[in-house]
Write an enzyme that holds these catalytic residues in place. Structure first.
Site, PDB file in Angstrom:
ATOM      1  N   LYS A   2     -12.686  -1.138   5.812  1.00 56.64           N
ATOM      2  CA  LYS A   2     -13.626  -1.409   4.501  1.00 56.64           C
ATOM      3  C   LYS A   2     -15.253  -2.542   5.251  1.00 56.64           C
ATOM      4  CE  LYS A   2     -10.569  -0.207   1.742  1.00 56.64           C
ATOM      5  NZ  LYS A   2      -9.538   0.459   2.883  1.00 56.64           N
ATOM      6  N   ASP A  47      -0.951  -6.098   9.472  1.00 54.98           N
ATOM      7  CA  ASP A  47      -1.654  -4.525   9.105  1.00 54.98           C
ATOM      8  C   ASP A  47      -3.636  -5.938   8.388  1.00 54.98           C
ATOM      9  OD1 ASP A  47      -3.462  -2.848   8.063  1.00 54.98           O
ATOM     10  OD2 ASP A  47      -2.033  -1.927   6.824  1.00 54.98           O
ATOM     11  N   TRP A  60       1.060  -1.041   0.033  1.00 56.62           N
ATOM     12  CA  TRP A  60      -0.287  -0.118  -0.160  1.00 56.62           C
ATOM     13  C   TRP A  60       0.802   1.093  -0.289  1.00 56.62           C
ATOM     14  CZ3 TRP A  60      -1.680   2.710   4.936  1.00 56.62           C
ATOM     15  CH2 TRP A  60      -2.848   3.821   4.727  1.00 56.62           C
TER      16      TRP A  60
END
Length: 410
Positions: A254, A218, A136
């Protein structure tokens, strides 16, 4: 001379820049595959039904049992146990109270607090952090801003459009400094959509144990990758049950659609309860001068949903439906390209998992999709599958076919 005259214009963030270009485009065929947010079959943002129910409950209680006072520095106490159980299950670390948890500003905030804590309190070898190549885009900046030395381990193999397991293992075994940090995507790797198998996760964990490497997981997509909260927690639970002292950053952007609520957690797994209390005290000292205390609304929503068996079951059902739609889009895209005879192999589209796919399209092919066909994506070839649906999937197939033939890969 004006005070701000020497400041240079910052470059546009590639993902946000893609969204701005999409918004400015007036072509009715336009498709946005850049933004990492779920969309319905109609291409609209989605507020989960269970979130709406929780909102109604919160509204009824506001002014009586719920108010607008500041939260504590680390967030509500009961939120911690709920989110720990979601991430770690029934792990001994949870039941023995040796996890220090704080509410944070979604996953990004959790990562930044984590980075500041590492540079402030952990030994020098932990100031080296290994991140996947690619990862990311914000990871590199977050850790550099926190003062960490960022290094990369191989992760994606372009020729197979899959996982470079051997490259990752070699880097962790031969190059990483013992005691250094390793950032791992708990599931649904962003941006590639390529995840290790369960057996590969076990081998990665064994190497890290042997080299005394410290995991920083993560977790942004638990439940959204496979449709199962438990399946997507495999790696997280593997590491905690192997006895690692570790960090875990947890986001609800999300999987609960709480993008703008900035709701996340940072969990630090310690060796005992006393250490966990000490770590918590210092985490609060990191947070206090940074943003003082976290926002309350996202925390209230998560507590309502995780703390109510009916709501929790409804959430799991909605998650499964969201994941299933993304899996269907993957299948339709692959089938469409293969049926059309588009040059190249496309099995990687369904081999990958989660919101994103690394398509393997070259930068010239991506640029042609944008300029000629009004399909907005990153020039790395990463697409957000949430932007596709039955209404635009054939257009996507036809356009990918055109650019692949017009701009053959070298």
């Amino acid at each position: 001379m004006p005070l701000f005259s020497d400041i240079k214009m910052a470059p546009v963030d590639p993902i946000l820049g893609t969204s701005l270009a999409y918004q400015a485009d007036e072509d009715p065929r336009k498709v946005n595959l850049g933004v990492g947010a779920y969309r319905t079959e109609q291409g609209k943002p989605y507020v989960l039904d269970v979130v709406k129910k929780a909102e109604e409950e919160i509204l009824k209680e506001t002014g009586t049992t719920i108010n607008k006072e500041y939260s504590t520095i680390d967030g509500p106490a009961d939120l911690k146990g709920m989110t720990q159980k979601l991430a770690f299950g029934d792990a001994e670390a949870v039941t023995s109270n040796r996890i220090a948890s704080v509410q944070a500003l979604s996953g990004t905030g959790a990562l930044r607090v984590c980075g500041e804590f590492i540079t402030s309190f952990l030994p020098a070898e932990a100031h080296e952090i290994w991140i996947s190549s690619p990862t990311w885009g914000n990871h590199l900046t977050i850790f550099k801003k926190a003062g960490l030395t960022v290094k990369e381990y191989p992760y994606y193999k372009p020729e197979t459009r899959g996982f470079d397991f051997e490259g990752m293992i070699k880097a962790l075994t031969d190059v990483a400094t013992p005691g250094s940090m390793v950032l791992l995507h708990a599931c649904a790797h962003n941006p590639t959509g390529v995840d290790p198998t369960e057996e590969q996760w076990r081998e990665i964990a064994a190497i890290m144990k042997e080299k005394r490497l410290v995991p920083l997981l993560d977790s942004a997509y638990q439940g959204y990758a496979s449709g199962s909260l438990d399946k997507d927690a495999f790696a997280t639970r593997l590491f905690v049950n192997m006895g690692f002292e570790m960090f875990m950053c947890q986001s609800f952007a999300k999987n609960l659609g709480l993008y703008g609520e900035r709701m996340g957690m940072l969990h630090v797994v310690c060796s005992n309860e006393i250490e966990a209390k000490t770590v918590l005290s210092q985490l609060k000292m990191v947070i206090r001068p940074m943003y003082s205390s976290p926002p309350i609304h996202g925390a209230l929503l998560v507590k309502k949903i995780l703390g109510n068996p009916e709501y929790f079951a409804a959430w799991k059902q909605e998650l499964a439906e969201m994941a299933e739609r993304i899996l269907e889009v993957r299948s339709l895209l692959r089938k469409g390209l293969e049926t059309k005879g588009t040059p190249g192999s496309w099995n990687h589209i369904t081999d990958q998992i989660g919101m994103f796919s690394f398509t393997g399209l070259t930068p010239p092919q991506c640029q042609r999709l944008i300029t000629e066909h009004h399909i907005y994506l990153l020039t790395s070839g990463r697409i957000s599958l949430a932007g596709l649906n039955k209404g635009n999937i054939q257009y996507m197939v036809d356009c990918v076919d055109e650019v692949v033939r017009a701009c053959p890969a070298a």
